[in-house]
Enzyme design. Structure first.
Site, PDB file in Angstrom:
ATOM      1  N   LYS A  26      45.091  45.184  84.123  1.00  0.00           N
ATOM      2  CA  LYS A  26      44.207  46.064  83.373  1.00  0.00           C
ATOM      3  C   LYS A  26      44.777  47.476  83.290  1.00  0.00           C
ATOM      4  CE  LYS A  26      39.973  45.073  83.728  1.00  0.00           C
ATOM      5  NZ  LYS A  26      38.621  44.824  84.280  1.00  0.00           N
ATOM      6  N   ARG A  96      36.544  49.780  87.886  1.00  0.00           N
ATOM      7  CA  ARG A  96      36.803  48.353  87.655  1.00  0.00           C
ATOM      8  C   ARG A  96      37.998  47.905  88.478  1.00  0.00           C
ATOM      9  NH1 ARG A  96      34.799  46.792  82.230  1.00  0.00           N
ATOM     10  NH2 ARG A  96      34.070  48.634  81.129  1.00  0.00           N
ATOM     11  N   GLY A 105      35.678  37.654  85.793  1.00  0.00           N
ATOM     12  CA  GLY A 105      34.439  37.493  86.537  1.00  0.00           C
ATOM     13  C   GLY A 105      34.594  37.409  88.030  1.00  0.00           C
ATOM     14  N   MET A 107      36.014  39.755  90.108  1.00  0.00           N
ATOM     15  CA  MET A 107      35.955  41.010  90.842  1.00  0.00           C
ATOM     16  C   MET A 107      34.783  41.859  90.334  1.00  0.00           C
ATOM     17  SD  MET A 107      38.573  40.455  92.763  1.00  0.00           S
ATOM     18  CE  MET A 107      39.065  41.997  93.471  1.00  0.00           C
ATOM     19  N   ARG A 349      44.216  42.011  77.339  1.00  0.00           N
ATOM     20  CA  ARG A 349      44.982  41.139  78.237  1.00  0.00           C
ATOM     21  C   ARG A 349      45.289  39.860  77.485  1.00  0.00           C
ATOM     22  NH1 ARG A 349      39.908  39.870  82.341  1.00  0.00           N
ATOM     23  NH2 ARG A 349      38.560  38.868  80.818  1.00  0.00           N
ATOM     24  N   HIS A 465      30.338  34.463  80.989  1.00  0.00           N
ATOM     25  CA  HIS A 465      31.066  34.047  82.188  1.00  0.00           C
ATOM     26  C   HIS A 465      31.313  32.541  82.179  1.00  0.00           C
ATOM     27  CE1 HIS A 465      31.241  32.606  86.403  1.00  0.00           C
ATOM     28  NE2 HIS A 465      31.996  33.667  86.569  1.00  0.00           N
ATOM     29  N   SER A 774      66.165   6.820  94.887  1.00  0.00           N
ATOM     30  CA  SER A 774      64.907   7.377  94.417  1.00  0.00           C
ATOM     31  C   SER A 774      64.183   7.935  95.638  1.00  0.00           C
ATOM     32  CB  SER A 774      64.051   6.300  93.752  1.00  0.00           C
ATOM     33  OG  SER A 774      62.840   6.858  93.284  1.00  0.00           O
ATOM     34  N   CYS A 841      60.049   9.584  92.919  1.00  0.00           N
ATOM     35  CA  CYS A 841      58.966   8.727  92.424  1.00  0.00           C
ATOM     36  C   CYS A 841      57.677   8.877  93.217  1.00  0.00           C
ATOM     37  CB  CYS A 841      59.396   7.266  92.411  1.00  0.00           C
ATOM     38  SG  CYS A 841      59.804   6.609  94.046  1.00  0.00           S
ATOM     39  N   TYR A 861      66.030  12.280  87.133  1.00  0.00           N
ATOM     40  CA  TYR A 861      64.723  11.992  86.539  1.00  0.00           C
ATOM     41  C   TYR A 861      63.623  12.195  87.566  1.00  0.00           C
ATOM     42  CZ  TYR A 861      64.731   7.468  88.986  1.00  0.00           C
ATOM     43  OH  TYR A 861      64.739   6.495  89.955  1.00  0.00           O
TER      44      TYR A 861
END
Length: 889
Positions: A26, A96, A105, A107, A349, A465, A774, A841, A861
């Site tokens: 912010k 703020r 929502g 803080m 933001r 909210h 694997s 895996c 993979y």
């Protein structure tokens, strides 16, 4: 001397967007907006480093902070021509929070700070509007009392409601100055009663109380919960922003609003948002009054858009929208206030958005040339794709409409109605699907919203909210369903003459804003063109291949639909539990000799052969890794006497024989017992049957399609080279026999799962007779940590809460320990065979953070559950682009 405070606005911009770690999102964006010439009220930011120092030093501030705050406040006074605490021309400020990442929502905020019994009169005189002044004062007492003094929010609401009843009015906007004067008196009396102290009148005391409350709120329950859900480190801290107030509640030429530069639900390139005339910012998101739409095109009958009510301010806001998107190159979430027809920007933001919106915004911005394709791939959170891959309401299914509200967050869900967040969390923990129904949600509901399958509120708009948090979580949400009456005491919701009790089922459709009685059938999702486009761009940059864990045709087909490039783990034991086969499996287990076992396995062979034929057909030439039988045999036997008796009768034996055999197979620690390759060595006929089924199934497909599949046969739980030599020889022997019988050969490979520390340490030797490794990270995590996954849930959450572990190691790979084992095994294996194929895996194959690690190690993979395939593909692309690479060291 350390600089703890940075000014912004009125030509004194000491920060920028690049300083978000220090100034929070912010504060950094306020400085950035001011720097590019947007109308930002002046103020200053107290850095996140103060928050860190505050907690490190027993909640004490750095010595220099007070002086720097006083100096920065003086600059604000000079810029606006008002003085903090002055009785005649008082400067009022907002206080703020602002962490480096958006925590909507989570803080606490205080507006109108600096008002007291004296300055409220000065504000009334200066503005020539007593009603506005006393409205602002009651707002300040309410926010400060709730946030700083910890007085229950509902105590304030009760006083307002009684005042409105006494005055015979419904809307807050109809309250007069005298009405608000009485409310303020009631507030002060109640605060004194609740806290034992008068409401503070000293503006300096008010300011430091609010600053302390913001820093304190960094460690409140809801902030801690949000950080856990979104992997935000506690050490980041929050900044505090102190800013000169501008007022949207001074009359009908004033307003406040929240808007998005694009639709956060769909991603459509339209200006989207809501505003309220004669209101302050909290009114829009709190759901106390129903907001109005920004644009004329979105206005319904009876609604007045900002475009119509304030055309000049709206036109200026449209220009700001364009400028912000061009500057930040992303969809923005904007807060603004109009004071006497003059526009002020209070925040921008990167906007929270649904997965569908995230896809559309990224793809369209790339197509517009605002960002490139690589940036589009980086933009979409892989885990958010889950929102797109699950069922939606079947349009043909019968349904009974209960009520209609706003389509606040897309998706569909059914569940039992609960009215409070604690119950939602408790019931969800038992495996129940719940729908959280509230008049309105607040930050205290975060845990219940996360636990629920969906959320319904009777108040609030598209930027309330409930709406913002639900979209961020991927939960379906219907907001502002004003036709529903909720009675918390009676535990009921009523609409259209129908009442639903707590515990009864409802279904909601967050895409249409509809709530239905009972369950409604759902269907598989239809993936948008944007999904396919982004996946194509991701495929163009990723190196890691993505396979699936599947042993049923349905799972295999689902995974192929999502783009799986083969099967990385087919767990053959899952096939054995089919009712048609379990009898033969148990017959094999009960057999007293090899001949009896082979007879039972011969009954299983046709089933297994068809299983593999079906998987090879679906995978159409893609690799299929089949893990031979892994779990201990006792897992296939029932435990209760009644079930044992039933099995005994089916097998033509007696209960005592069943008990005796079950006792023989029982182990003190079965997961480290007679399982995996140890079974194959003890009972070679089991692996021989499975190998035969694999080769015969593959040859059938080769004959039918003209294209031979390439089976990859995986031997589980190998810890020594000799174990793999023996079991591989069994597989090779069966291959020769089957190929001779068929008069045809196919390619195949034999490898092993690396899931034991000894296998890692001797991986160079094991690789001499393996075609692939694997890494079975589920069991490797168990054996490295020396804990059972089935039992660890009793204490692992405490380890995460205490900071002993950053995350549950069964959810996200433990890079420091288990990851080091994977890295070592990969290095040793490839030292012996530089072309050794390497994969993973375990469940970690679908976790984005774990995939990032796999990329860094150079695996070939990952393999994951079918619905995680798109998540893994996008995560693999981001890993190739270096997203988050600083976390894999």
């Amino acid at each position: 001397m350390t600089k703890w405070v940075y000014s912004f606005g009125a030509g004194a911009n000491e920060g920028s967007a690049e300083m978000r770690n220090l100034l929070g999102g912010k504060g950094a964006n306020l400085a950035e907006m001011a720097a590019i010439g947007l109308p930002v009220p002046p103020g200053f930011t107290i850095t996140t480093e103060v928050c860190t120092a505050f907690y490190e030093n027993g909640r004490q501030y750095p010595a220099e902070l007070a002086g720097q705050v006083r100096e920065a406040l003086g600059m604000v006074e000079k810029a606006v021509g008002l003085k903090f605490g002055d009785k005649h021309k008082p400067l009022l400020v907002s206080v703020r929070s602002g962490a480096r990442v958006s925590m909507p929502g989570m803080m606490d905020t205080v507006l109108n700070l600096g008002l007291n019994d004296a300055t409220v009169e000065g504000l009334a005189d200066a503005s020539n509007d007593a009603r506005f002044a006393w409205d602002s004062y009651r707002r300040f007492i309410q926010m400060y009392g709730s946030v700083v003094l910890d007085v229950d929010h509902h105590r304030f609401e009760e006083i307002i409601e009684h005042a409105k009843i006494d005055a015979g009015i419904v809307e807050d906007t109809a309250m007069t100055a005298q009405d608000w004067h009485r409310v303020v008196a009631g507030y002060k009396d109640m605060v004194h009663q609740e806290t034992g102290k008068p409401f503070p009148q000293d503006p300096e005391e008010q300011l430091w109380g609010a600053i302390g409350a913001v820093f304190g709120s960094w460690m409140n329950h809801r902030a801690i919960t949000y950080r856990k859900l979104h992997d935000i480190p506690e050490a980041w801290g929050t900044a505090v922003n102190v800013q000169a107030m501008v007022f949207g509640n001074m009359g009908n030429d004033c307003a406040t609003g929240v808007c998005f530069t694009r639709d956060p639900s769909t991603g459509e390139n339209v200006f989207y948002g809501e505003y309220l005339v004669n209101a302050q910012g909290e009114d829009v998101v709190a759901g106390i009054r129903t907001p109005q739409p920004m644009s004329k095109a979105r206005a319904k009958p009876g609604e007045v858009s900002m475009e119509e009510a304030m055309p000049a301010a709206y036109a200026e806001l449209l220009a700001v929208r364009e400028r912000l998107e061009q500057h930040y190159k992303d969809m923005q979430d904007i807060e603004f206030t109009v004071q006497q027809n003059k526009l002020y920007m209070l925040q921008t933001r990167n906007g929270k958005r649904t997965a569908a919106a995230s896809l559309r915004v990224a793809v369209e911005m790339a197509q517009q040339g605002l960002i490139d394709r690589h940036e589009a791939v980086r933009r979409v959170n892989p885990a958010s794709l889950d929102q797109l891959l699950h069922p939606m309401l079947d349009p043909k299914a019968p349904r009974t409409l209960l009520a209609k509200g706003l389509p606040a967050s897309p998706g569909a869900a059914s569940g039992i109605v609960v009215f409070n967040s604690d119950e939602a969390e408790a019931r969800a923990a038992k495996g129940e699907a719940v729908i959280l129904v509230r008049v309105e949600t607040s930050p205290e509901d975060i845990h219940g919203m996360h636990a629920a399958k969906g959320i319904v509120t009777t108040r609030g708009g598209m930027t309330s909210h409930a709406a913002v948090v639900a979209r961020g979580m991927g939960r379906p949400c219907v907001a502002g369903a004003g036709g529903i009456a909720v009675d918390y005491n009676a535990q009921t919701l009523s609409a259209g003459g129908r009442t639903v009790q707590a515990g009864e089922t409802v279904t909601l459709d967050g895409a249409t804003g509809e709530v239905f009685v009972g369950s409604v059938a759902m269907i598989e999702p239809l993936l948008s063109g944007d999904f396919a486009t982004l996946m194509e761009w991701a495929d163009g940059v990723r190196r890691l291949r993505v396979r699936t864990n599947a042993e049923t045709p349905l799972d295999a087909e689902t995974a192929r639909k999502f783009g799986a490039e083969g099967i990385g783990l087919c767990r053959t034991e899952h096939m054995f539990f089919n009712p048609e086969r379990i009898g033969a499996v148990r017959q094999m287990i009960m057999a007293s000799d090899e001949e009896g076992r082979r007879a039972a396995l011969a009954r299983l062979l046709p089933f297994q052969r068809q299983d593999f034929h079906d998987l090879f057909t679906i995978m159409a030439g893609l690799p299929v890794t089949v893990r031979l039988l892994d779990p201990p045999l006792h897992e296939f036997l029932p435990h209760a006497d009644a079930e044992l008796e039933e099995v005994a009768q089916a097998l033509g034996t007696d209960l005592e024989s069943m008990r005796r055999r079950a006792s023989e197979l029982a182990e003190a620690n079965p997961m480290l017992g007679h399982r995996g390759c140890r079974l194959g060595i003890s009972y070679p006929e089991i692996y021989e049957m499975q190998a035969r089924a694999i080769f015969e199934g593959a040859l059938m497909v080769a004959k039918e399609t003209g294209k031979a599949p390439v089976p990859e046969i995986m031997i589980p739980l190998v810890g020594m080279k000799r174990e793999l030599e023996i079991t591989r020889a069994q597989v090779d022997k069966v291959a020769k026999e089957v190929f001779a019988e068929a008069g045809r050969e196919i390619e195949y490979s034999v490898g092993t799962m690396i899931e034991l520390p000894r296998a890692v340490i001797t991986a160079d030797k094991i690789a001499e007779c393996a075609d692939f490794f694997s890494f079975g990270t589920n069991d490797l995590t168990q054996t490295v940590f020396g804990l059972s996954r089935d039992d660890a849930g009793k204490f692992l959450p405490r380890y995460v809460e205490a900071g002993i572990l950053p995350k549950d190691p069964f959810v996200s790979l433990d890079v420091e320990g288990v990851g080091a084992m994977v890295r070592l095994g990969a290095e040793k294996g490839r030292k012996t065979k530089n072309d050794l194929k390497l994969g993973i895996c375990g469940e970690h194959g679908g976790d984005p953070a774990s995939i990032l690690f796999c990329e860094s190690v150079g695996l070939d993979y990952v393999s994951c559950s079918p619905y995680r395939v798109p998540v893994a593909k996008l995560a693999a692309a981001q890993a190739a682009l270096g997203v988050g690479s600083d976390r894999t060291a």
